[in-house]
Design a protein around this motif. Structure first.
Motif, PDB file in Angstrom:
ATOM      1  N   SER A   8      -9.692   8.156   6.289  1.00 51.84           N
ATOM      2  CA  SER A   8      -8.589   8.814   5.561  1.00 51.84           C
ATOM      3  C   SER A   8      -8.838  10.315   5.449  1.00 51.84           C
ATOM      4  O   SER A   8      -8.545  10.911   4.427  1.00 51.84           O
ATOM      5  CB  SER A   8      -8.443   8.210   4.161  1.00 51.84           C
ATOM      6  OG  SER A   8      -9.577   8.505   3.358  1.00 51.84           O
ATOM      7  N   ASP A  11      -4.384  12.949   8.116  1.00 49.17           N
ATOM      8  CA  ASP A  11      -3.021  12.419   8.050  1.00 49.17           C
ATOM      9  C   ASP A  11      -2.854  11.078   8.752  1.00 49.17           C
ATOM     10  O   ASP A  11      -1.750  10.707   9.128  1.00 49.17           O
ATOM     11  CB  ASP A  11      -2.019  13.434   8.607  1.00 49.17           C
ATOM     12  CG  ASP A  11      -2.330  13.823  10.043  1.00 49.17           C
ATOM     13  OD1 ASP A  11      -3.429  13.520  10.534  1.00 49.17           O
ATOM     14  OD2 ASP A  11      -1.460  14.448  10.691  1.00 49.17           O
ATOM     15  N   GLU A  12      -3.943  10.354   8.965  1.00 51.52           N
ATOM     16  CA  GLU A  12      -3.877   8.968   9.419  1.00 51.52           C
ATOM     17  C   GLU A  12      -4.702   8.101   8.491  1.00 51.52           C
ATOM     18  O   GLU A  12      -5.823   8.474   8.115  1.00 51.52           O
ATOM     19  CB  GLU A  12      -4.412   8.807  10.846  1.00 51.52           C
ATOM     20  CG  GLU A  12      -3.387   9.028  11.940  1.00 51.52           C
ATOM     21  CD  GLU A  12      -3.464  10.399  12.559  1.00 51.52           C
ATOM     22  OE1 GLU A  12      -2.493  10.799  13.218  1.00 51.52           O
ATOM     23  OE2 GLU A  12      -4.491  11.073  12.358  1.00 51.52           O
ATOM     24  N   THR A  13      -4.148   6.954   8.122  1.00 53.90           N
ATOM     25  CA  THR A  13      -4.889   5.966   7.341  1.00 53.90           C
ATOM     26  C   THR A  13      -5.282   4.855   8.297  1.00 53.90           C
ATOM     27  O   THR A  13      -4.415   4.231   8.922  1.00 53.90           O
ATOM     28  CB  THR A  13      -4.033   5.372   6.210  1.00 53.90           C
ATOM     29  OG1 THR A  13      -3.341   6.412   5.528  1.00 53.90           O
ATOM     30  CG2 THR A  13      -4.901   4.597   5.230  1.00 53.90           C
ATOM     31  N   GLN A  32       1.026   9.691   9.397  1.00 54.17           N
ATOM     32  CA  GLN A  32       1.930  10.366   8.473  1.00 54.17           C
ATOM     33  C   GLN A  32       2.791  11.426   9.159  1.00 54.17           C
ATOM     34  O   GLN A  32       3.412  12.256   8.482  1.00 54.17           O
ATOM     35  CB  GLN A  32       1.113  11.023   7.354  1.00 54.17           C
ATOM     36  CG  GLN A  32       0.278  10.056   6.539  1.00 54.17           C
ATOM     37  CD  GLN A  32      -0.602  10.776   5.533  1.00 54.17           C
ATOM     38  OE1 GLN A  32      -0.585  12.005   5.430  1.00 54.17           O
ATOM     39  NE2 GLN A  32      -1.395  10.024   4.783  1.00 54.17           N
ATOM     40  N   SER A  48      -2.755  12.713   0.589  1.00 50.18           N
ATOM     41  CA  SER A  48      -3.591  11.903  -0.303  1.00 50.18           C
ATOM     42  C   SER A  48      -2.788  10.774  -0.932  1.00 50.18           C
ATOM     43  O   SER A  48      -3.238   9.616  -0.998  1.00 50.18           O
ATOM     44  CB  SER A  48      -4.194  12.785  -1.405  1.00 50.18           C
ATOM     45  OG  SER A  48      -4.968  13.826  -0.849  1.00 50.18           O
ATOM     46  N   ASP A  50      -0.092   9.358   0.163  1.00 44.86           N
ATOM     47  CA  ASP A  50       0.295   8.350   1.149  1.00 44.86           C
ATOM     48  C   ASP A  50      -0.881   7.443   1.513  1.00 44.86           C
ATOM     49  O   ASP A  50      -0.694   6.244   1.751  1.00 44.86           O
ATOM     50  CB  ASP A  50       0.852   9.018   2.404  1.00 44.86           C
ATOM     51  CG  ASP A  50       1.664   8.056   3.247  1.00 44.86           C
ATOM     52  OD1 ASP A  50       2.699   7.565   2.753  1.00 44.86           O
ATOM     53  OD2 ASP A  50       1.258   7.765   4.390  1.00 44.86           O
ATOM     54  N   HIS A  51      -2.091   8.004   1.559  1.00 48.63           N
ATOM     55  CA  HIS A  51      -3.269   7.163   1.796  1.00 48.63           C
ATOM     56  C   HIS A  51      -3.378   6.083   0.716  1.00 48.63           C
ATOM     57  O   HIS A  51      -3.688   4.923   1.011  1.00 48.63           O
ATOM     58  CB  HIS A  51      -4.544   8.011   1.800  1.00 48.63           C
ATOM     59  CG  HIS A  51      -4.716   8.866   3.021  1.00 48.63           C
ATOM     60  ND1 HIS A  51      -4.620   8.377   4.298  1.00 48.63           N
ATOM     61  CD2 HIS A  51      -4.992  10.189   3.142  1.00 48.63           C
ATOM     62  CE1 HIS A  51      -4.828   9.363   5.169  1.00 48.63           C
ATOM     63  NE2 HIS A  51      -5.060  10.467   4.490  1.00 48.63           N
ATOM     64  N   ARG A  54      -0.979   3.285   1.419  1.00 52.80           N
ATOM     65  CA  ARG A  54      -1.139   2.524   2.663  1.00 52.80           C
ATOM     66  C   ARG A  54      -2.436   1.734   2.777  1.00 52.80           C
ATOM     67  O   ARG A  54      -2.491   0.742   3.506  1.00 52.80           O
ATOM     68  CB  ARG A  54      -1.087   3.489   3.859  1.00 52.80           C
ATOM     69  CG  ARG A  54       0.134   4.389   3.912  1.00 52.80           C
ATOM     70  CD  ARG A  54       1.392   3.649   4.245  1.00 52.80           C
ATOM     71  NE  ARG A  54       2.526   4.578   4.299  1.00 52.80           N
ATOM     72  CZ  ARG A  54       3.769   4.213   4.593  1.00 52.80           C
ATOM     73  NH1 ARG A  54       4.040   2.943   4.843  1.00 52.80           N
ATOM     74  NH2 ARG A  54       4.743   5.117   4.619  1.00 52.80           N
ATOM     75  N   VAL A  55      -3.492   2.158   2.090  1.00 50.84           N
ATOM     76  CA  VAL A  55      -4.820   1.655   2.436  1.00 50.84           C
ATOM     77  C   VAL A  55      -4.980   0.156   2.194  1.00 50.84           C
ATOM     78  O   VAL A  55      -5.555  -0.562   3.032  1.00 50.84           O
ATOM     79  CB  VAL A  55      -5.911   2.480   1.717  1.00 50.84           C
ATOM     80  CG1 VAL A  55      -5.829   2.351   0.197  1.00 50.84           C
ATOM     81  CG2 VAL A  55      -7.297   2.100   2.222  1.00 50.84           C
ATOM     82  N   ALA A  87      -7.825  13.555   0.463  1.00 50.97           N
ATOM     83  CA  ALA A  87      -7.649  12.446   1.392  1.00 50.97           C
ATOM     84  C   ALA A  87      -8.954  11.666   1.558  1.00 50.97           C
ATOM     85  O   ALA A  87      -8.962  10.423   1.553  1.00 50.97           O
ATOM     86  CB  ALA A  87      -7.162  12.971   2.737  1.00 50.97           C
ATOM     87  N   GLY A  91     -10.150   7.134   0.681  1.00 48.28           N
ATOM     88  CA  GLY A  91     -10.892   6.150   1.456  1.00 48.28           C
ATOM     89  C   GLY A  91     -12.263   5.859   0.876  1.00 48.28           C
ATOM     90  O   GLY A  91     -12.701   4.702   0.822  1.00 48.28           O
TER      91      GLY A  91
END
Length: 346
Positions: A8, A11-13, A32, A48, A50-51, A54-55, A87, A91
């Motif tokens: 994380s 911009d990708e989870t 994202q 952050s 959005d993570h 989604r996680v 971010a 994670g």
């Protein structure tokens, strides 16, 4: 051993499951890009949040793909840096919380080590030692890799990374976000020989890079064309995109081949988002064939940030005896700036 990995950093989870014996079992990824397009770049606070959203769904997705539950997991890995602080904290905190709740060890992974080892997930996979070109939006480095945890920096960018050069020049041309892929698509319609753009540090005696001068040269060309035509013509935009891509690829290829010559090695690993660029792949593959060597790339779906590379890097460290599986304190920090050399074996 089954390792659950979280990525994380930006911009990708990404969430993935890797076996230390069998390799990648499953991975789930959310990008994202659509969310950040309206702003022309990554907004850290939005990333952050959005993570967070989604996680856990991605964790359930990865476990479902592998036909497993958390009861099957033996260790949890996460990206501890470098990256965006907020971010990274998402994670890291999820990983450490799960590890604490399940009584499992948690393994902090360097983001660039994940990229560096990701081509080992490909078939065929390279043997050690090799030269690695780490090339992404935030990093451009050449490394000698003698084994897991044994990395020597050969050269790096002095200013913009190659991915930044793609993105910034794309923005100057009025292309959408993310700029790099948009520029590469437009370049397919252009003539790379139409404009003679600089290749910064192409003939320097070292293995360092510089791309800020290229950006300035593109800006100068755009202003000249706009002055002559009132706006940047679509055809000239395509030619300029092709010329920009060619300049970046020329520098990356030349420095990579120089690194191979200096080290005496014939295996080149290319990792990071720019490693998905078709022209770069073709250029390096052709050059390595002429040298009776070979270029290795991660699978295309693993070029961008992803959980698979983090879980796999943790598996590599476990197999190499470099992971502390006895530490159950679950105290942690994240490191937005983190030199890869700091994790090398003494």
């Amino acid at each position: 051993m089954i390792i659950l990995g979280f990525e994380s950093s930006c911009d990708e989870t990404g969430v993935a499951l890797v076996s230390t014996e069998k390799g990648l079992l499953a991975h789930a990824l959310h990008t994202q890009i659509a969310m950040h397009q309206a702003y022309g770049g990554v907004v850290p606070e939005l990333a952050s949040r959005d993570h967070i959203r989604r996680v856990l769904p991605l964790t359930r997705q990865a476990l479902g793909q592998a036909g497993m539950t958390l009861d099957d997991v033996d260790a949890i890995a996460y990206t501890a840096g470098p990256g965006l602080a907020g971010a990274l904290l998402v994670g890291a905190s999820v990983a450490q919380s799960l590890a604490w709740a399940r009584g499992l060890p948690a393994i902090a992974i360097h983001h660039l080590e994940g990229h560096l080892l990701s081509p080992l997930l490909a078939d065929p996979r390279p043997d050690f030692p090799f030269v690695a070109l780490l090339v992404s939006g935030g990093h451009t480095q050449l490394m000698r890799v003698d084994g897991v945890g044994s990395y020597e920096l050969l050269g790096e960018t002095l200013d913009d990374a190659a991915g930044e050069a793609f993105d910034k020049t794309a923005k100057l041309m009025g292309l959408g976000y993310p700029g790099g892929p948009a520029l590469s698509r437009l370049a397919e319609q252009g003539d790379a020989g139409r404009y003679d753009l600089p290749r910064p540090m192409l003939h320097s005696q070292d293995l360092d890079f510089s791309f800020s001068g290229l950006k300035t040269a593109v800006l100068t060309r755009i202003k000249t064309l706009e002055k002559a035509h009132g706006s940047l013509p679509d055809g000239e935009r395509a030619h300029l995109a092709a010329a920009t891509e060619a300049a970046i690829v020329d520098v990356l290829a030349a420095k990579s081949l120089k690194a191979l010559k200096q080290t005496g090695l014939k295996r080149l690993v290319v990792a990071g988002g720019v490693g998905a660029n078709r022209h770069l792949r073709e250029r390096l593959q052709q050059a390595l064939r002429r040298l009776d060597g070979r270029a290795y790339f991660p699978p295309l779906d693993l070029c961008t940030d992803n959980g698979a590379m983090i879980a796999y890097a943790a598996a590599c460290r476990v197999n190499a005896g470099l992971a502390d599986l006895e530490d159950t304190r679950h105290a942690f920090t994240v490191r937005p700036r983190w030199d890869l050399q700091e994790i090398c074996r003494a």
